[in-house]
Scaffold this motif. Structure first.
Motif, PDB file in Angstrom:
ATOM      1  N   GLY A   1       0.415  -1.729  -0.211  1.00 32.30           N
ATOM      2  CA  GLY A   1       0.115   0.059   0.147  1.00 32.30           C
ATOM      3  C   GLY A   1       0.188   1.348   0.134  1.00 32.30           C
ATOM      4  O   GLY A   1       0.107   2.288   0.328  1.00 32.30           O
ATOM      5  N   VAL A   2       2.534   1.334  -0.540  1.00 28.42           N
ATOM      6  CA  VAL A   2       3.083   2.515  -0.451  1.00 28.42           C
ATOM      7  C   VAL A   2       3.272   2.549  -1.715  1.00 28.42           C
ATOM      8  O   VAL A   2       4.219   1.674  -2.617  1.00 28.42           O
ATOM      9  CB  VAL A   2       4.456   2.145   0.662  1.00 28.42           C
ATOM     10  N   GLY A   3       3.108   4.043  -2.179  1.00 29.76           N
ATOM     11  CA  GLY A   3       3.216   4.278  -4.051  1.00 29.76           C
ATOM     12  C   GLY A   3       1.869   3.200  -4.573  1.00 29.76           C
ATOM     13  O   GLY A   3       1.374   2.559  -4.248  1.00 29.76           O
ATOM     14  N   ALA A   4       2.435   3.697  -6.064  1.00 34.37           N
ATOM     15  CA  ALA A   4       1.560   2.425  -7.139  1.00 34.37           C
ATOM     16  C   ALA A   4       2.971   1.425  -7.503  1.00 34.37           C
ATOM     17  O   ALA A   4       2.286   0.411  -7.727  1.00 34.37           O
ATOM     18  CB  ALA A   4       1.694   3.650  -8.870  1.00 34.37           C
ATOM     19  N   ALA A   5       4.023   1.921  -7.602  1.00 36.20           N
ATOM     20  CA  ALA A   5       4.847   0.348  -8.201  1.00 36.20           C
ATOM     21  C   ALA A   5       4.414  -0.845  -7.234  1.00 36.20           C
ATOM     22  O   ALA A   5       4.402  -0.701  -5.802  1.00 36.20           O
ATOM     23  CB  ALA A   5       6.301   0.204  -7.898  1.00 36.20           C
ATOM     24  N   GLN A   6       4.563  -1.792  -7.953  1.00 38.29           N
ATOM     25  CA  GLN A   6       4.662  -3.141  -7.124  1.00 38.29           C
ATOM     26  C   GLN A   6       5.676  -4.255  -7.826  1.00 38.29           C
ATOM     27  O   GLN A   6       6.485  -3.753  -8.456  1.00 38.29           O
ATOM     28  CB  GLN A   6       2.851  -3.944  -7.654  1.00 38.29           C
ATOM     29  N   THR A   7       5.852  -5.186  -6.782  1.00 38.09           N
ATOM     30  CA  THR A   7       7.137  -5.611  -6.659  1.00 38.09           C
ATOM     31  C   THR A   7       6.598  -6.742  -7.875  1.00 38.09           C
ATOM     32  O   THR A   7       5.509  -8.084  -7.643  1.00 38.09           O
ATOM     33  CB  THR A   7       7.543  -6.389  -5.574  1.00 38.09           C
TER      34      THR A   7
END
Length: 618
Positions: free
Chosen positions: A38-44
């Protein structure tokens, strides 16, 4: 410290592997929170999770051992991660439309920051595995810098810090994964590379443990607080920057003061140790693994005549006589194996060429990591002790020779006196008055006793003068011979002798036979009302064997425990028990000649146990 680092490293690798599984589940079950927290738009991305697992495998393979299978797993894991990262970087460099989507648009994007970080990490593992420790550590620090910047970027909401080359950002969970992997890789071989400066000794380790948490946490916390105050409009931007500067100066200043105080305490401890070394009468010499002298105290100057300036930098061989040149190589070989040399007696050469009897103790010098870097030698002058030992040895030899000659030369006149007194007794007993018969009896008995005492004294002197060199002795056979010799006495008193299985020893077989015969014979002599029962048993204790000869005889009070080992000392009237009282003195001398000790435990009416030690057959 190695164990703590290994545990920490495995814990970090386990967390990375666990999160990679969580990220995989997030893509399978379409749960974005698992891939971004839920931190920022980028995903792993799925590719990131796969690369993380491959690197965990490479790290585990590297830390286990250097077998071919492990090396292959490390090489494949690092190679695949590097290949994936290079493909992604190539896509970004060519400005392709789907750059970074290595497993399809629905499985997340492999960002440039992630690609560069994983390329560094794979290179770091491979470099450390190839013994290029500084290169590996530098690459791991590079990845750590990127992931740390991303974490700070998310914390302070600075998008530029989460990206590389202006492309898509590194996901917050990915930044944590890269950070943990970089730290784990830095801990792979703490004995070498950058971490060796931390593991080298207590000073460096103490400074690191004190300063690193403050250096990492303080700027982060202070900057975050200032950023929040400025964002909330509570203070102006200029004031916020000024406050950060002031607080950082105070914090870093306090850290420097505390660290200096701690290092000062360590320095004072070291100064006391140096003073102790310098004031020692013994030569305390440090050397490296090549035998080159690295330190030289005042005791070395007094002992050998060389000053510290003359000695440091030269080989220890300068102190060793030519005929003992191989001793230093043997000592260094033991130091390489982390073995100690304790009280090795030898000869060393002074500056003026004269020889000196010395006792040497050598200990390896180890880093906290366990690596041997040199050795410390304590050399003690034993010339005075050697001289006293020689004088004592000569005096003992002369005393033994005197006792032997005196007792041997007394045999013939005593035999003559005894024979003529016996003739008087045979010819004139009953022909003179009763008083004359009594006088003849006293003279005859005294002559026989004198013969026995001289014979015993001769036997005592022969223990040292006619002893044989030590050989392997089967004590089972020795005790069996003693039992056979005493068979008639055993039948007369109804006694029995039992033995356990006895270990081999090194000694003089003739003297050991005499030792066991004396002790077992004593048990048969000093028996009580019950038939004597004697048991011989033994236990191996390191390099010695402890024997015990136990009986059920009359026993004695322990206040006489020392007296019974003295020559011609008796605890009972001569009429009660035969003998001159020298058997235990001979036994003690035999045991001591073999380098052992003998003692007794007893209680009146409850039997006696004689204990003695002999060198074990190694």
């Amino acid at each position: 410290m190695d164990a703590m680092l290994a545990l920490t490293r495995r814990g970090m690798a386990g967390v990375v592997a666990l999160y990679s599984g969580v990220a995989l589940a997030g893509w399978i079950f379409r749960l974005p929170a698992l891939t971004s927290f839920g931190v920022g738009a980028a995903q792993t991305s799925l590719a990131t999770a796969a690369c993380a697992i491959l690197l965990v495998i490479a790290v585990i393979a590297q830390e286990q051992d250097n077998r071919a299978g492990r090396r292959f797993a490390r090489t494949i894991g690092c190679g695949l991660v590097a290949a994936i990262s290079l493909v992604a970087m190539g896509q970004y460099a060519l400005d392709l439309k789907d750059a970074g989507y290595l497993m399809g648009p629905t499985m997340g994007r492999y960002s440039p920051a992630t690609a560069v970080s994983f390329l560094f990490l794979s290179g770091a593992v491979y470099a450390i595995g190839s013994h290029r420790h500084y290169l590996g550590a530098s690459l791991a620090v590079g990845a750590l810098t990127i992931s740390g910047s991303a974490i700070i970027g998310y914390a302070y909401d600075v998008a530029a810090l989460t990206q590389v080359l202006g492309f898509s950002a590194m996901a917050f969970p990915t930044a944590l994964v890269v950070t943990l992997l970089a730290l784990a890789i830095l801990m792979l071989d703490p004995k070498r590379g950058w971490l060796r400066h931390i593991a080298m000794g207590p000073q460096a380790r103490s400074a690191f443990q004190l300063m690193m948490p403050v250096a990492v946490i303080a700027p982060f916390a202070i900057g975050g607080l200032a950023n929040w105050l400025v964002g909330a409009g509570l203070v102006g931007t200029s004031f916020g920057f000024a406050a950060v500067a002031v607080i950082m100066i105070i914090t870093l200043g306090a850290m420097v003061v505390v660290t200096s105080a701690q290092l000062g305490r360590i320095n004072r401890t070291e100064a006391r140790l140096v003073a102790i070394v310098e004031s020692s009468d013994d030569a305390i010499i440090g050397k490296n693994l090549d035998g080159i002298i690295t330190s030289w105290n005042r005791g070395g100057e007094r002992l050998f005549g060389f000053t510290a300036r003359e000695a440091i930098g030269r080989p220890m061989q300068m102190l060793i006589p030519d005929e003992r040149a191989d001793e230093e190589a043997q000592i260094l070989a033991k130091i390489h194996r982390k073995e100690h040399v304790d009280h090795f007696e030898t000869v060393r050469r002074r500056k003026d060429g004269s020889m000196l009897d010395v006792s040497i103790t050598v200990s390896p010098i180890l880093l906290a990591s366990g690596t041997v870097i040199g050795a410390s030698s304590i050399i003690r002058d034993i010339s005075a002790r050697k001289l006293k030992d020689l004088e004592l040895e000569r005096s003992n030899a002369e005393l033994e020779q005197f006792a032997y000659v005196a007792s041997h030369d007394l045999q013939e006149p005593l035999r003559m006196v005894a024979n003529y007194v016996e003739l008087l007794s045979q010819r004139y007993t009953g022909q003179l008055d009763e008083r004359a018969d009594k006088f003849i009896h006293y003279a005859s008995d005294g002559a026989r006793r004198m013969q026995q005492l001289v014979s015993d004294l001769l036997a005592y002197s022969r223990v040292g003068s006619q002893g044989r060199p030590p050989v392997r002795v089967e004590t089972n056979a020795v005790v069996d011979r003693v039992v056979h010799t005493l068979q008639r006495r055993l039948e007369e008193c109804g006694g029995a002798i039992e033995r356990d299985e006895l270990p081999r020893v090194l000694g003089d077989e003739v003297q050991l036979t005499q030792l066991f015969q004396n002790l077992v014979g004593n048990a048969l002599k000093f028996r009580g009302d019950e038939p004597p029962r004697v048991r011989v048993h033994a236990e191996v204790e390191g390099r010695q064997v402890r024997f015990a000869v136990s009986d059920n005889g009359i026993g004695m009070e322990m206040r006489f425990a020392e007296r019974i080992f003295q020559m011609f000392q008796r605890l009972h009237e001569r009429s009660a028990f035969e003998g001159s009282g020298i058997g235990l003195a001979i036994s003690k001398r035999i045991v001591e000649r073999h380098g052992g000790s003998i003692w007794v435990e007893s209680e009146p009416g409850a039997g006696t146990t004689f204990f003695f030690t002999l060198p074990a057959d190694q």
